[in-house]
Design a protein around this motif. Structure first.
Motif, PDB file in Angstrom:
ATOM      1  N   THR A   1      43.117  58.069  45.147  1.00  0.00           N
ATOM      2  CA  THR A   1      43.804  59.036  44.305  1.00  0.00           C
ATOM      3  C   THR A   1      43.249  60.422  44.585  1.00  0.00           C
ATOM      4  O   THR A   1      42.039  60.654  44.420  1.00  0.00           O
ATOM      5  CB  THR A   1      43.607  58.696  42.822  1.00  0.00           C
ATOM      6  OG1 THR A   1      44.181  57.403  42.556  1.00  0.00           O
ATOM      7  CG2 THR A   1      44.272  59.736  41.926  1.00  0.00           C
TER       8      THR A   1
ATOM      9  N   ASP B   1      42.257  52.695  43.699  1.00  0.00           N
ATOM     10  CA  ASP B   1      42.686  53.962  43.113  1.00  0.00           C
ATOM     11  C   ASP B   1      43.480  53.710  41.836  1.00  0.00           C
ATOM     12  O   ASP B   1      43.601  52.559  41.367  1.00  0.00           O
ATOM     13  CB  ASP B   1      43.448  54.806  44.131  1.00  0.00           C
ATOM     14  CG  ASP B   1      44.794  54.215  44.540  1.00  0.00           C
ATOM     15  OD1 ASP B   1      45.294  53.276  43.873  1.00  0.00           O
ATOM     16  OD2 ASP B   1      45.373  54.706  45.538  1.00  0.00           O
ATOM     17  N   GLN B   2      44.029  54.776  41.254  1.00  0.00           N
ATOM     18  CA  GLN B   2      44.727  54.630  39.971  1.00  0.00           C
ATOM     19  C   GLN B   2      45.975  53.780  40.073  1.00  0.00           C
ATOM     20  O   GLN B   2      46.452  53.255  39.061  1.00  0.00           O
ATOM     21  CB  GLN B   2      45.080  56.015  39.422  1.00  0.00           C
ATOM     22  CG  GLN B   2      43.897  56.731  38.791  1.00  0.00           C
ATOM     23  CD  GLN B   2      44.298  58.034  38.140  1.00  0.00           C
ATOM     24  OE1 GLN B   2      44.250  59.083  38.782  1.00  0.00           O
ATOM     25  NE2 GLN B   2      44.684  57.997  36.883  1.00  0.00           N
ATOM     26  N   ASP B   3      46.519  53.616  41.273  1.00  0.00           N
ATOM     27  CA  ASP B   3      47.697  52.776  41.470  1.00  0.00           C
ATOM     28  C   ASP B   3      47.330  51.376  41.930  1.00  0.00           C
ATOM     29  O   ASP B   3      48.218  50.597  42.301  1.00  0.00           O
ATOM     30  CB  ASP B   3      48.634  53.425  42.493  1.00  0.00           C
ATOM     31  CG  ASP B   3      49.194  54.752  42.002  1.00  0.00           C
ATOM     32  OD1 ASP B   3      49.484  54.841  40.784  1.00  0.00           O
ATOM     33  OD2 ASP B   3      49.320  55.692  42.810  1.00  0.00           O
TER      34      ASP B   3
ATOM     35  N   TRP C   1      39.478  57.739  34.102  1.00  0.00           N
ATOM     36  CA  TRP C   1      39.645  58.353  35.421  1.00  0.00           C
ATOM     37  C   TRP C   1      39.283  59.833  35.354  1.00  0.00           C
ATOM     38  O   TRP C   1      39.631  60.524  34.391  1.00  0.00           O
ATOM     39  CB  TRP C   1      41.091  58.202  35.917  1.00  0.00           C
ATOM     40  CG  TRP C   1      41.369  56.811  36.396  1.00  0.00           C
ATOM     41  CD1 TRP C   1      41.966  55.810  35.695  1.00  0.00           C
ATOM     42  CD2 TRP C   1      41.007  56.264  37.662  1.00  0.00           C
ATOM     43  NE1 TRP C   1      42.015  54.668  36.451  1.00  0.00           N
ATOM     44  CE2 TRP C   1      41.443  54.912  37.664  1.00  0.00           C
ATOM     45  CE3 TRP C   1      40.374  56.771  38.797  1.00  0.00           C
ATOM     46  CZ2 TRP C   1      41.251  54.069  38.766  1.00  0.00           C
ATOM     47  CZ3 TRP C   1      40.186  55.938  39.895  1.00  0.00           C
ATOM     48  CH2 TRP C   1      40.621  54.596  39.875  1.00  0.00           C
TER      49      TRP C   1
END
Length: 474
Positions: A311, A299-301, A363
């Motif tokens: 996300t 995910d974005q993290d 994203w």
């Protein structure tokens, strides 16, 4: 449908909205949304549309698990889960739109009844109520329609395949030919794990190898290799499956995998949490991406979707409750949600569309601004001019997402209203209606129906008037 415990809670609502064998939304029960029901000229591809929510009108309910595809002639198609209790045969429903996904109508079902082999497959217990969670994928001129059947509340399931050479029901070659089962459960997959063989999503790797993302609850989502042209499992696909999503929480509420490639990344869209509880649904859409089709999906993290990452992209907002069961075509995200603005059948499962925007680092993002539509400036009276073929009306509206405006015309002083022209999304805040002189005799009234996912409103009517008489001496 895209869950191992798909709800029966909306079945009563479905029954309320079935007229003449077609499942209609309450708005569709009132009046058709367009005068012309024939095919139009090819529409622009989805990529020309503005980003953000795409309001829809017409027959948009009951839709669960929409699979969106746009044909070469510009016609938009959505395939969705069949009606419960084998209403209309219980097979996969088909919907189409000829105006960039604005106005939708029912094209019936894939078949009149569930294939006999499915009942034979489930003959040792309860039979499936309906067919679930379609996926449509085109390869080398053939359309592959994957669909699922399951014993309610279990992972006794099968995903099967049908093929066609066209999506157009008017084509003489149109026929969905059932090709039988592709993958079944319960059986072991990837190191002896259990899975649920529903919710297929098809994607090709960089070398053209096809894969199916499959799974719901149990151990989550797996990626299994297929082969062309059969569209079925490659040798050793189950043993060699890749486990790509597992939330590692009680129940493992993840399903509806859909993978698309964009600019060198593979994006896995999944649905988290509880579907099919009407306005109590907690469904939401999450996303991760990978450099390779087989993952890992982060995910974005930087968290792996195999281990609790993901996300959240779209969740309940405004009158849209529990969005999920998604597919993606040319950056248009299709999903179902439970409609809190539907006063007649609260929580009716409804088609949602949203054109994705993308950040600079790649994203997907959505705009969840939710504003009920309003009429800023109603249409004004307009006169029949002796010169010129049309009478023109304009309405100024607001709302988020941009509402759909559907014009209506009355010839009996407002007692009855009929459609007048095609519906349009008011992306610039205005919509216009041009009536031919033959439709615009003095006294005719027009009004604008303005709607989006968060509500609807009707403008005050305007009327066609006679030209003002010339002043003496002018």
């Amino acid at each position: 449908m895209r869950t191992h415990h798909r709800a029966r809670r909306w079945a009563a609502g479905v029954a309320l909205a079935v007229v003449g064998g077609l499942a209609l939304s309450p708005s569709a029960l009132a009046a058709p949304s367009s005068v012309d029901t024939g095919r139009h000229d090819p529409s622009p591809a989805p990529s020309v549309l503005p980003t953000g929510g795409l309001s829809v009108t017409g027959e948009t309910s009951p839709v669960h698990d929409p699979a969106l595809i746009v044909a070469d002639d510009g016609t938009w198609y959505v395939f969705s889960t069949g009606l419960v209790n084998r209403e209309n045969g219980g097979t996969i429903q088909i919907w189409s739109s000829d105006d960039d996904g604005v106005t939708w109508s029912s094209d019936g079902t894939v078949w009149d009844e569930i294939p006999a082999w499915i009942d034979e497959h489930f003959a040792d217990g309860a039979l499936p109520d309906n067919l679930w969670a379609p996926e449509v994928y085109e390869h080398d001129g053939t359309y592959y329609l994957y669909y699922s059947a399951s014993r309610f509340g279990t992972n006794t399931s099968v995903t099967a395949l049908a093929t066609n050479t066209t999506l157009d029901p008017s084509d003489p070659d149109y026929e969905w030919v059932d090709q039988g089962p592709v993958i079944t459960s319960p059986q072991e997959i990837e190191n002896g794990k259990t899975f649920n063989a529903i919710d297929a999503g098809i994607v090709e790797g960089a070398d053209g190898t096809p894969y199916m993302a499959i799974g719901s609850y149990w151990y989550g989502i797996f990626l299994v290799e297929l082969e062309w042209p059969s569209g079925k499992l490659a040798d050793g696909a189950l043993a060699d499956a890749t486990h790509i999503v597992d939330r590692f929480v009680p129940g493992n509420p993840v399903e509806a995998p859909y993978i698309v490639e964009r600019d060198g990344y593979y994006y896995a869209f999944v649905s988290f949490d509880a579907c099919c509880r009407g306005l109590d649904s907690t469904y939401k859409i999450a996303v991760g991406r990978a450099d390779s089709v087989t993952g890992p999906y982060l995910d974005q993290d930087g968290r792996d979707l195999f281990g609790g990452g993901g996300t959240v992209l779209l969740e309940s907002h405004g009158a849209m409750v529990g969005p999920g069961g998604q597919s993606v075509f040319d950056d248009v995200l299709a999903f179902h949600y439970y409609d809190a603005s539907n006063a007649e059948i609260p929580g009716f499962p409804t088609l949602g569309l949203h054109r994705l925007d993308w950040t600079q680092d790649g994203w997907p993002v959505v705009d969840t601004t939710a504003e009920a539509p309003t009429v800023v400036t109603p249409p004004q009276d307009a006169s029949v001019r002796q010169a010129g073929p049309t009478v023109r009306f304009e309405v100024e509206v607001a709302g988020a997402p941009a509402p759909v405006v559907t014009w209506e015309r009355s010839m009996d002083g407002g007692r009855t209203w009929r459609p007048a022209g095609a519906a349009e999304r008011a992306h610039d805040g205005t919509a216009t209606l041009s009536l031919h002189r033959s439709q615009a005799s003095p006294g005719v009234q027009v009004r604008a129906q303005v709607s989006n996912a968060h509500g609807s409103v009707t403008s005050e009517p305007a009327k066609v008037t006679l030209p003002r008489p010339a002043r003496a001496g002018s």
